[in-house]
Design an enzyme around this catalytic site. Sequence first.
Site, mmCIF file in Angstrom:
data_model
loop_
_atom_site.group_PDB
_atom_site.id
_atom_site.type_symbol
_atom_site.label_atom_id
_atom_site.label_comp_id
_atom_site.label_asym_id
_atom_site.label_seq_id
_atom_site.Cartn_x
_atom_site.Cartn_y
_atom_site.Cartn_z
ATOM 1 N N ASP A 16 -21.319 3.738 7.532
ATOM 2 C CA ASP A 16 -21.073 2.335 7.897
ATOM 3 C C ASP A 16 -20.997 2.119 9.406
ATOM 4 O OD1 ASP A 16 -20.702 2.045 5.113
ATOM 5 O OD2 ASP A 16 -18.557 2.388 5.299
ATOM 6 N N GLU A 222 -23.118 -7.215 0.807
ATOM 7 C CA GLU A 222 -22.094 -6.735 1.740
ATOM 8 C C GLU A 222 -22.766 -6.337 3.050
ATOM 9 O OE1 GLU A 222 -20.265 -3.385 -0.185
ATOM 10 O OE2 GLU A 222 -22.064 -2.136 -0.067
#
Length: 323
Positions: A16, A222
């Site tokens: 991420d 997301e």
Amino acid sequence: MATKKRYLFPADYMADPSVHIFNDRVYIYPSHDWECENVENDNGDQYVMKDYHVLSTDDPMNGEVIDHGCALKLEDIPWAGRQMWDNDCQEKDGKYYMYFPLKDKCDIFRIGVAVADCPEGPFIPQPDPIRGSYSMDICVLKDGEDYLMYFGGLWGGQLQRYKDNKALESAYLPEGEEPALPSRVVKLTDDMLQWAEEPKPVYVVDEEGNPLKANDPHRFFEASWVHKHNGKYYFSYSTGDSHLLCYAIGDNPYGPFTYKGVILTPVVGWTTHHSILEYKGKTYLFHHDSVPSGGKSWLRSLKVCELTYNEDGTIQTIEGIDE
């Protein structure tokens, strides 16, 4: 021709990545994966992250990547429950502000802020999360004098539990031809510690201006990221259960953004999450996959490759799986 990629930090499992240029270096703010015994599920209980490290380099494809060590850990946060997922960092007036999602003691995702004097930390957390905050996957864009936070994620990210910034009695996920659930954007206060307004939906629309539908494999799920290129705002995101990184382009940081295409096809591992940065005349896509862990979705490794624009401003698709 396959796109050349690099694993940025083989010594540990991180994912991420959020990236920014501070002091002429690329600083990488990843989540930090840990081995766990949880069974994989749609709530993401297998992602047990409990601290953050900060990495930096002056050459993403070839240079040394420095691990500056642990910048913030779970036990230092007074309101902490579990799961420190994706984070981001921005600088203002010589201070560095890390924004992170974390479940509180009631297992509800909130967004916290921690402050440091240098980009590598250590970061000192505020005693409470941002008032009214919810969900996860944070990107903070500096746009002129404003700082805009993008956030939100479905399923384990809990976005379906909210409507108009209020908690629902029962979670609701749109289906079929209903408009897809959008990301959120909100301006930060001058002190960078709270929201200055009510969050607004970030709509990804088709060429006719209609929001993408819930059954569209290119709809938002997301991992919001926003960058600028040639005066346009590029909103990119993960599609979650269809495992793509997609992007849309707009003239306003609040949107709407018109869907344009796929940046990255599926990688090895369930999740896909990224950031995009221009540095020293080249544009890079930072992302992750689970190849080094043998495909364990909760043990991911940071990657980077160059990203190429076409003359019309669209982005050339990159294959997620290397030959």
